[in-house]
Every structure is written in C-alpha cells, then in structure tokens.
Design a protein around this motif. Structure first.
Motif, mmCIF file in Angstrom:
data_model
loop_
_atom_site.group_PDB
_atom_site.id
_atom_site.type_symbol
_atom_site.label_atom_id
_atom_site.label_comp_id
_atom_site.label_asym_id
_atom_site.label_seq_id
_atom_site.Cartn_x
_atom_site.Cartn_y
_atom_site.Cartn_z
ATOM 1 N N HIS A 73 -6.372 -7.535 5.391
ATOM 2 C CA HIS A 73 -5.366 -5.593 4.719
ATOM 3 C C HIS A 73 -5.245 -5.287 3.326
ATOM 4 O O HIS A 73 -6.018 -4.989 2.498
ATOM 5 C CB HIS A 73 -5.030 -4.999 6.096
ATOM 6 C CG HIS A 73 -4.532 -3.187 5.577
ATOM 7 N ND1 HIS A 73 -5.129 -2.506 5.893
ATOM 8 C CD2 HIS A 73 -3.341 -3.041 5.012
ATOM 9 C CE1 HIS A 73 -5.486 -1.508 5.222
ATOM 10 N NE2 HIS A 73 -3.744 -1.522 4.984
ATOM 11 N N HIS A 97 -11.484 5.479 10.188
ATOM 12 C CA HIS A 97 -11.429 5.098 9.026
ATOM 13 C C HIS A 97 -12.406 5.037 9.744
ATOM 14 O O HIS A 97 -13.605 4.888 7.944
ATOM 15 C CB HIS A 97 -10.449 4.566 8.881
ATOM 16 C CG HIS A 97 -9.711 5.026 8.594
ATOM 17 N ND1 HIS A 97 -9.126 5.966 7.408
ATOM 18 C CD2 HIS A 97 -8.444 4.979 9.172
ATOM 19 C CE1 HIS A 97 -7.820 6.519 7.944
ATOM 20 N NE2 HIS A 97 -7.351 5.515 8.630
ATOM 21 N N THR A 99 -13.956 -1.297 -1.759
ATOM 22 C CA THR A 99 -14.038 -2.434 -1.469
ATOM 23 C C THR A 99 -13.453 -2.818 -0.076
ATOM 24 O O THR A 99 -13.885 -3.853 0.560
ATOM 25 C CB THR A 99 -12.170 -1.943 -1.847
ATOM 26 O OG1 THR A 99 -11.591 -1.308 -3.130
ATOM 27 C CG2 THR A 99 -11.021 -3.148 -1.580
ATOM 28 N N ALA A 100 -13.693 -1.714 1.349
ATOM 29 C CA ALA A 100 -13.495 -2.238 2.466
ATOM 30 C C ALA A 100 -15.157 -2.895 2.410
ATOM 31 O O ALA A 100 -15.237 -3.401 2.713
ATOM 32 C CB ALA A 100 -13.992 -1.298 2.978
ATOM 33 N N HIS A 143 1.076 -1.236 -0.085
ATOM 34 C CA HIS A 143 0.028 0.036 -0.072
ATOM 35 C C HIS A 143 0.700 1.383 0.208
ATOM 36 O O HIS A 143 1.974 0.863 0.825
ATOM 37 C CB HIS A 143 -0.591 -0.358 1.216
ATOM 38 C CG HIS A 143 -1.770 -1.427 1.080
ATOM 39 N ND1 HIS A 143 -2.937 -1.340 2.388
ATOM 40 C CD2 HIS A 143 -2.088 -1.817 -0.194
ATOM 41 C CE1 HIS A 143 -3.688 -1.687 1.915
ATOM 42 N NE2 HIS A 143 -3.875 -2.829 0.582
ATOM 43 N N LEU A 161 -11.421 3.477 -2.119
ATOM 44 C CA LEU A 161 -11.872 2.763 -0.855
ATOM 45 C C LEU A 161 -12.891 1.697 -0.162
ATOM 46 O O LEU A 161 -12.480 1.220 0.326
ATOM 47 C CB LEU A 161 -10.703 3.458 -0.232
ATOM 48 C CG LEU A 161 -9.208 4.126 -0.505
ATOM 49 C CD1 LEU A 161 -8.480 5.074 -0.656
ATOM 50 C CD2 LEU A 161 -8.342 3.222 -1.204
ATOM 51 N N TYR A 162 -13.479 3.138 -0.160
ATOM 52 C CA TYR A 162 -14.671 2.597 0.828
ATOM 53 C C TYR A 162 -15.666 0.987 -0.273
ATOM 54 O O TYR A 162 -15.928 1.003 0.955
ATOM 55 C CB TYR A 162 -15.592 4.003 0.984
ATOM 56 C CG TYR A 162 -14.991 4.514 2.320
ATOM 57 C CD1 TYR A 162 -14.951 4.018 3.963
ATOM 58 C CD2 TYR A 162 -14.116 5.132 2.124
ATOM 59 C CE1 TYR A 162 -14.737 4.324 5.199
ATOM 60 C CE2 TYR A 162 -13.990 7.009 3.435
ATOM 61 C CZ TYR A 162 -13.775 6.022 4.461
ATOM 62 O OH TYR A 162 -13.475 6.654 5.962
ATOM 63 N N GLN A 209 -11.190 7.682 -2.760
ATOM 64 C CA GLN A 209 -11.909 7.749 -1.832
ATOM 65 C C GLN A 209 -13.142 6.917 -1.520
ATOM 66 O O GLN A 209 -13.289 5.533 -0.601
ATOM 67 C CB GLN A 209 -12.405 8.805 -0.677
ATOM 68 C CG GLN A 209 -11.041 9.997 -0.719
ATOM 69 C CD GLN A 209 -11.589 11.617 -0.175
ATOM 70 O OE1 GLN A 209 -12.902 11.464 -0.330
ATOM 71 N NE2 GLN A 209 -11.064 11.901 1.293
ATOM 72 N N TYR A 257 -10.153 0.374 5.752
ATOM 73 C CA TYR A 257 -9.463 -0.680 4.662
ATOM 74 C C TYR A 257 -9.870 -1.441 5.080
ATOM 75 O O TYR A 257 -8.472 -2.654 5.432
ATOM 76 C CB TYR A 257 -9.070 0.168 3.701
ATOM 77 C CG TYR A 257 -8.674 -0.468 2.683
ATOM 78 C CD1 TYR A 257 -9.312 -0.224 1.027
ATOM 79 C CD2 TYR A 257 -7.627 -1.099 2.044
ATOM 80 C CE1 TYR A 257 -9.452 -0.572 -0.150
ATOM 81 C CE2 TYR A 257 -7.333 -1.833 1.101
ATOM 82 C CZ TYR A 257 -8.024 -1.518 -0.392
ATOM 83 O OH TYR A 257 -8.089 -2.277 -1.437
ATOM 84 N N ASN A 258 -10.129 -3.158 4.194
ATOM 85 C CA ASN A 258 -9.171 -4.765 3.971
ATOM 86 C C ASN A 258 -10.302 -5.342 2.386
ATOM 87 O O ASN A 258 -11.450 -4.034 2.015
ATOM 88 C CB ASN A 258 -10.082 -4.987 4.960
ATOM 89 C CG ASN A 258 -11.437 -5.949 5.999
ATOM 90 O OD1 ASN A 258 -11.813 -6.933 5.580
ATOM 91 N ND2 ASN A 258 -12.050 -4.302 5.889
ATOM 92 N N SER A 259 -9.691 -5.767 2.635
ATOM 93 C CA SER A 259 -9.982 -7.190 1.196
ATOM 94 C C SER A 259 -10.827 -7.618 1.624
ATOM 95 O O SER A 259 -11.613 -8.032 0.721
ATOM 96 C CB SER A 259 -8.749 -7.437 0.010
ATOM 97 O OG SER A 259 -7.879 -8.162 0.839
ATOM 98 N N LEU A 292 -8.539 -1.613 -7.289
ATOM 99 C CA LEU A 292 -9.298 -0.721 -7.099
ATOM 100 C C LEU A 292 -10.181 0.382 -8.082
ATOM 101 O O LEU A 292 -11.712 0.168 -7.891
ATOM 102 C CB LEU A 292 -8.206 0.841 -6.844
ATOM 103 C CG LEU A 292 -7.833 0.531 -5.156
ATOM 104 C CD1 LEU A 292 -7.409 1.664 -4.513
ATOM 105 C CD2 LEU A 292 -8.998 0.263 -4.129
#
Length: 303
Positions: free
Chosen positions: A147, A175, A269-270, A63, A266-267, A263, A179-181, A101
C-alpha cells in the motif's frame, strides 16, 4: 470519531481514518494523526478530558490521511516523533507525494491539497522492522509494504495496529480498486499478516477485530480477483494494451468515478500496481510500442 478502550493499555479512535493510542505509566503514544488539525483536535480533546498523557507519536506510513494532523500535534505538544525509513522523507518533504503521483513533473496547483500533501513534520527517530520502544511502551514493528513503500505495523500489549496493510471489508469495496503501489507486495504482506498472532487487529480503515483472518483473506481474494480480471483484459488485446487504455478499461470495469485529476492519479497508480504484479508473477510482459507503454499477455505455453 469515537474513543474505544481495547485493554488496559491500548485504545483507538474510530473514524474515516483510525488513530491508535497506547498508554503506560507517564507515557502515551499516538499511532498516526488523521487527515488534518480538525480531526486530531478531537483526539487531543479526548486525551485531555481523560487526563491521558501524550509523549510520543508514531506515523505508520506517509499518506496524508495518516499524518495530516501531526504538525498540529508538534506545534502544541512536546512529542517525540518516530517514523519508518523511506516514509520519513515524504513526511519531511510532503511535496514528494504529488510529485511522484504526477510522474515526476512539477505538480499542478490543484494537486497541492490536504488529501495528497499534509504539512511537513520533524522526525526524531527513523526505524526499521524490529523491536520498538517509546518510553515505557514496548512492542514490535512489522514491515508490510505494498500500500505504501515502507509501511510499518505496530504490535504492542497484544494489539496489532495494522495501518493500511489491509482494509475493513466495507472500505475495500468502497474504493473498488484499492490504492497500492505494488499489488504483488501487498499480497505478500497480507499473507504475512495471517501469521502474526495477537489479541486484536486495528486496521487504518475499518473496525477492531479479535480475529481478522477472515477479513484479511477477503482482502487477498479481492486483490486476486482484480489481478485475474486484468489478466483477462490484457489477454483480450492480442497486440497489447497501452497503459492509459488499461487504466481506463479497469476503471470502467469496476465502475470507478474519478472526475478530478487527483482522484484519477490515485486510480492510475492503483491500476499500475496490479499491472506490475502481473509482470512480477510472469503473467504479462511490458514493452514500448510506437512510443506507448504497452502490456501484453503470455501465450499458454509461455506461462
């Protein structure tokens, strides 16, 4: 960013992203490299002033906030660089992060920024979980995915540099939806962390703790709460809820603000990571309905 000595061999630089350092004899190992050259310059200046060596660099996961300063190190120091398997591919080809992403489409220009894509670096050695050696420095790495896909934590001289396998409590709440996958793998990694014995824990974001078990348990509880909330959201939609609507609903529920595309991705994905966890745990199912990716809850007798 400030410099902290933990014991005879171990140090860390605390900041928005923590950077570890281990020294033994003529060998010095940096653990991660911060977001950019500006942040890593402060670390290098500190090492020079203290006359501490820098011979090795270990990147815990790919990252950008953890490797963005690595290229500057390689340009100015003769360092031997070590990285986990799989993560190495992104470190060599950083464009992969905005690519995945953005769902595999050619990323828009606004996604090609230092927060999603650091400068490419050269990797000298690719490692898996197990014994670790960097010159005279010896330790052990632990595979703690969730993560990131193949994130490795490093334990040496009694200190665990835990990367982003868990967050400090303030960071966790900051946050809102971390964030994690894959939240299921994140939880398994957190539970494994509770079994790793050491004299101190340094997270990627947060403060050093001699005993991090309470913080790690707070992380577990926080992720479980998000999973429970999402399960209730899905159950409330008898005909299912689309992926896009689920992302919007969860972001609204947790008061997330993500006005920029980077942004929001990222959310997205989370949130998807928690949805994947519910499917893996048998608490939801997914299907395609009218060209939409939809999540549906299970009836009580199906659980």
């Amino acid at each position: 960013m400030s410099f902290h000595s933990i014991n005879e061999h171990c140090y860390y630089y605390s900041g928005s992203v923590n950077i570890g350092y281990i020294h033994k004899g003529t060998d010095g190992l940096l653990i991660d490299a911060g977001l950019d050259r500006s942040s890593i310059k402060k670390v290098l200046k500190e090492l020079n002033e203290r006359e501490l060596p820098l011979t090795h660099l270990f990147i815990t996961h790919a990252h950008a906030d953890h490797y963005g300063g690595a290229a500057y190190i390689q340009q100015n120091y003769d360092v031997y660089t070590i990285a986990p398997a799989f993560e190495e591919a992104v470190l060599k080809y950083p464009g992969l992060e905005p690519l995945y992403l953005f769902g595999g489409n050619d990323p828009l220009e606004e996604l090609q920024n230092k927060f999603l894509q650091g400068p490419a670096i050269t990797i000298d050695e690719v490692i898996e979980e197990g014994m670790f050696q960097a010159g005279a420095i010896e330790g052990k790495t632990y595979l703690l995915p969730g993560h990131s896909y193949h994130q490795l934590a490093l334990r040496a001289h009694g200190i665990l540099y835990a990367a982003d396998s868990y967050f400090g409590v303030d960071t966790l709440h900051k946050h809102k939806i971390p964030y994690n996958s894959d939240a299921d793998r994140t939880l398994k990694s957190l539970n494994r962390l509770l079994t790793i014995s050491c004299d101190g824990y340094v997270p990627g974001h947060g403060e050093l703790e001699e005993d991090a078990s309470a913080t790690i348990q707070t992380n577990i509880d926080y992720h479980e709460d998000i999973l429970d909330t999402m399960e209730n959201v899905i159950q409330a939609h008898e005909k299912g809820i689309s992926h896009e609507e689920l992302v919007a609903t969860m972001c609204d529920r947790y008061h997330v603000k993500a006005p920029q595309l980077s942004q929001w991705l990222l959310y997205r994905t989370a949130v998807t990571a928690y949805a994947i966890a519910l499917v893996k745990q048998g608490r939801a199912v997914h299907q395609i309905q009218d060209h939409r990716f939809v999540f549906t809850g299970l009836e009580a007798d199906q659980k």
